[in-house]
Design a protein around this motif. Structure first.
Motif, PDB file in Angstrom:
ATOM      1  N   ILE A   2      -0.861   2.243   3.316  1.00 29.04           N
ATOM      2  CA  ILE A   2      -1.721   2.131   4.614  1.00 29.04           C
ATOM      3  C   ILE A   2      -1.344   0.754   4.869  1.00 29.04           C
ATOM      4  CG2 ILE A   2      -4.066   1.854   5.393  1.00 29.04           C
ATOM      5  CD1 ILE A   2      -4.956   4.080   3.795  1.00 29.04           C
ATOM      6  N   MET A   3      -1.419  -0.090   4.130  1.00 24.82           N
ATOM      7  CA  MET A   3      -1.111  -1.607   4.535  1.00 24.82           C
ATOM      8  C   MET A   3       0.318  -1.935   5.081  1.00 24.82           C
ATOM      9  SD  MET A   3      -2.284  -4.498   5.013  1.00 24.82           S
ATOM     10  CE  MET A   3      -3.968  -4.753   3.975  1.00 24.82           C
ATOM     11  N   LEU A   4       1.311  -1.043   4.222  1.00 20.47           N
ATOM     12  CA  LEU A   4       2.572  -1.249   4.833  1.00 20.47           C
ATOM     13  C   LEU A   4       2.962  -0.703   6.366  1.00 20.47           C
ATOM     14  CD1 LEU A   4       4.786  -0.949   1.717  1.00 20.47           C
ATOM     15  CD2 LEU A   4       4.089  -3.089   3.046  1.00 20.47           C
ATOM     16  N   ALA A   5       2.119   0.491   6.380  1.00 23.36           N
ATOM     17  CA  ALA A   5       2.099   1.204   7.710  1.00 23.36           C
ATOM     18  C   ALA A   5       1.506   0.381   8.999  1.00 23.36           C
ATOM     19  CB  ALA A   5       1.607   2.629   7.626  1.00 23.36           C
ATOM     20  N   GLU A   6       0.611  -0.205   8.709  1.00 28.61           N
ATOM     21  CA  GLU A   6      -0.236  -1.068   9.508  1.00 28.61           C
ATOM     22  C   GLU A   6      -0.191  -2.801   9.671  1.00 28.61           C
ATOM     23  OE1 GLU A   6      -4.262   0.552   9.887  1.00 28.61           O
ATOM     24  OE2 GLU A   6      -3.380   2.684   9.213  1.00 28.61           O
ATOM     25  N   MET A  10       1.679 -14.578   4.291  1.00 25.31           N
ATOM     26  CA  MET A  10       0.911 -14.991   5.240  1.00 25.31           C
ATOM     27  C   MET A  10       2.112 -15.263   6.514  1.00 25.31           C
ATOM     28  SD  MET A  10      -2.059 -17.527   4.218  1.00 25.31           S
ATOM     29  CE  MET A  10      -2.421 -17.168   2.727  1.00 25.31           C
ATOM     30  N   ASP A  11       3.182 -15.359   6.067  1.00 24.52           N
ATOM     31  CA  ASP A  11       4.332 -15.603   7.391  1.00 24.52           C
ATOM     32  C   ASP A  11       4.481 -14.368   8.139  1.00 24.52           C
ATOM     33  OD1 ASP A  11       6.771 -15.682   8.359  1.00 24.52           O
ATOM     34  OD2 ASP A  11       7.388 -17.131   7.052  1.00 24.52           O
ATOM     35  N   PRO A  12       4.361 -14.624   9.534  1.00 23.75           N
ATOM     36  CA  PRO A  12       4.266 -13.501  10.491  1.00 23.75           C
ATOM     37  C   PRO A  12       5.641 -12.549  10.251  1.00 23.75           C
ATOM     38  CG  PRO A  12       3.732 -15.560  11.515  1.00 23.75           C
ATOM     39  CD  PRO A  12       4.129 -16.073  10.335  1.00 23.75           C
ATOM     40  N   ARG A  13       6.838 -13.403  10.072  1.00 17.73           N
ATOM     41  CA  ARG A  13       8.122 -12.543   9.590  1.00 17.73           C
ATOM     42  C   ARG A  13       7.948 -11.794   8.634  1.00 17.73           C
ATOM     43  NH1 ARG A  13      11.190 -18.174   9.744  1.00 17.73           N
ATOM     44  NH2 ARG A  13       9.694 -18.201   8.032  1.00 17.73           N
ATOM     45  N   VAL A  14       7.216 -11.937   7.511  1.00 21.08           N
ATOM     46  CA  VAL A  14       7.309 -11.322   6.172  1.00 21.08           C
ATOM     47  C   VAL A  14       6.196  -9.808   6.789  1.00 21.08           C
ATOM     48  CG1 VAL A  14       6.221 -11.075   3.879  1.00 21.08           C
ATOM     49  CG2 VAL A  14       7.917 -13.102   4.727  1.00 21.08           C
ATOM     50  N   ARG A  15       4.985 -10.256   7.344  1.00 15.90           N
ATOM     51  CA  ARG A  15       4.169  -9.215   7.498  1.00 15.90           C
ATOM     52  C   ARG A  15       4.536  -8.277   8.427  1.00 15.90           C
ATOM     53  NH1 ARG A  15      -1.124 -10.884   6.251  1.00 15.90           N
ATOM     54  NH2 ARG A  15      -2.030  -9.711   8.066  1.00 15.90           N
ATOM     55  N   ALA A  16       5.591  -8.802   9.503  1.00 13.93           N
ATOM     56  CA  ALA A  16       6.252  -7.827  10.280  1.00 13.93           C
ATOM     57  C   ALA A  16       7.252  -6.892   9.711  1.00 13.93           C
ATOM     58  CB  ALA A  16       6.644  -8.281  11.380  1.00 13.93           C
ATOM     59  N   SER A  17       7.814  -7.241   8.539  1.00 12.43           N
ATOM     60  CA  SER A  17       8.739  -6.624   7.781  1.00 12.43           C
ATOM     61  C   SER A  17       8.085  -5.675   6.606  1.00 12.43           C
ATOM     62  CB  SER A  17       9.723  -7.436   7.145  1.00 12.43           C
ATOM     63  OG  SER A  17      10.486  -6.975   6.328  1.00 12.43           O
ATOM     64  N   PRO A  18       7.835  -4.117   6.857  1.00  7.61           N
ATOM     65  CA  PRO A  18       7.609  -3.469   5.535  1.00  7.61           C
ATOM     66  C   PRO A  18       8.114  -3.785   4.407  1.00  7.61           C
ATOM     67  CG  PRO A  18       7.578  -2.377   7.770  1.00  7.61           C
ATOM     68  CD  PRO A  18       8.324  -3.451   8.105  1.00  7.61           C
ATOM     69  N   PRO A  29       2.650  -1.595  -5.861  1.00 10.93           N
ATOM     70  CA  PRO A  29       2.652  -0.214  -5.605  1.00 10.93           C
ATOM     71  C   PRO A  29       1.318   0.315  -5.707  1.00 10.93           C
ATOM     72  CG  PRO A  29       4.636  -0.523  -6.718  1.00 10.93           C
ATOM     73  CD  PRO A  29       4.019  -1.723  -6.856  1.00 10.93           C
ATOM     74  N   GLU A  30       0.556  -0.398  -6.672  1.00 13.93           N
ATOM     75  CA  GLU A  30      -0.840   0.141  -6.837  1.00 13.93           C
ATOM     76  C   GLU A  30      -1.932  -0.860  -6.281  1.00 13.93           C
ATOM     77  OE1 GLU A  30      -1.791   0.410 -11.072  1.00 13.93           O
ATOM     78  OE2 GLU A  30       0.179   1.020 -11.512  1.00 13.93           O
ATOM     79  N   PHE A  31      -1.613  -1.496  -5.249  1.00 17.53           N
ATOM     80  CA  PHE A  31      -2.311  -2.549  -4.384  1.00 17.53           C
ATOM     81  C   PHE A  31      -3.375  -1.789  -3.770  1.00 17.53           C
ATOM     82  CE2 PHE A  31      -3.052  -3.954  -0.080  1.00 17.53           C
ATOM     83  CZ  PHE A  31      -3.380  -5.228  -0.380  1.00 17.53           C
ATOM     84  N   VAL A  32      -4.497  -2.669  -3.787  1.00 18.31           N
ATOM     85  CA  VAL A  32      -5.893  -2.115  -3.188  1.00 18.31           C
ATOM     86  C   VAL A  32      -6.417  -3.336  -2.374  1.00 18.31           C
ATOM     87  CG1 VAL A  32      -8.155  -1.318  -3.367  1.00 18.31           C
ATOM     88  CG2 VAL A  32      -6.525  -0.446  -4.635  1.00 18.31           C
ATOM     89  N   GLU A  33      -6.842  -3.410  -1.091  1.00 20.61           N
ATOM     90  CA  GLU A  33      -7.689  -4.498  -0.688  1.00 20.61           C
ATOM     91  C   GLU A  33      -9.020  -3.930  -0.041  1.00 20.61           C
ATOM     92  OE1 GLU A  33      -7.517  -7.003   3.552  1.00 20.61           O
ATOM     93  OE2 GLU A  33      -5.373  -6.608   2.372  1.00 20.61           O
ATOM     94  N   VAL A  34      -9.772  -4.560  -0.137  1.00 23.60           N
ATOM     95  CA  VAL A  34     -11.395  -4.380   0.567  1.00 23.60           C
ATOM     96  C   VAL A  34     -11.255  -5.730   1.675  1.00 23.60           C
ATOM     97  CG1 VAL A  34     -13.856  -4.671   0.409  1.00 23.60           C
ATOM     98  CG2 VAL A  34     -12.323  -3.578  -1.246  1.00 23.60           C
ATOM     99  N   GLY A  35     -11.037  -5.125   2.675  1.00 24.45           N
ATOM    100  CA  GLY A  35     -10.859  -6.247   3.988  1.00 24.45           C
ATOM    101  C   GLY A  35     -12.257  -6.856   4.330  1.00 24.45           C
ATOM    102  N   GLY A  36     -12.245  -7.831   5.200  1.00 23.17           N
ATOM    103  CA  GLY A  36     -13.433  -8.551   5.708  1.00 23.17           C
ATOM    104  C   GLY A  36     -14.190  -7.485   6.696  1.00 23.17           C
TER     105      GLY A  36
END
Length: 127
Positions: free
Chosen positions: A51-55, A18-26, A35-42
């Protein structure tokens, strides 16, 4: 490692994500997402690791100058050795969201990585 150690480590990894610095660092976010991560977002959108790392850097909560995620009521359960389920709520500005995530740790050489995440927006006035 005790049950609570594993849950505590998964919670620490969740909070780091959740840290903005981590979120801004792919690079760093990529170490926290499986590597098998999947999310169903709000929004109902399905996200994959790539896709998540790219965006992620462009998502809300990813800028140190903007509102950041404020988690609450975070708790976890050890489902099996190396597998933890977390639940919590966040506020981002005025948006309240409920979350469920599964973290896994395959072996001692690798840290905890988020395998699955689901978010549901909570409408105003709902307890």
């Amino acid at each position: 490692m005790t049950h609570s150690d594993e849950v505590d480590q998964a919670i620490a990894a969740e909070l780091e994500l959740m840290d903005p610095r981590v979120r801004a660092s792919p690079e760093r976010a990529g170490q926290l997402l499986d590597p098998e991560f999947v999310e169903v977002g709000g929004s109902g959108r399905r996200w994959t690791y790539e896709i998540m790392l790219a965006e992620l850097a462009d998502h809300p909560g990813s800028s140190p100058d903007a509102p950041r995620y404020e988690p609450s009521e975070i708790s976890g359960a050890l489902l099996a050795p190396g597998l933890v389920h977390l639940t919590f709520e966040t506020m981002l500005g005025e948006r309240r969201t409920r979350h469920s995530s599964i973290w896994r740790k395959k072996d001692e050489t690798e840290g905890w990585r988020m395998y699955y995440h689901h978010a549901t927006r909570v409408p105003p006035g709902v307890d």
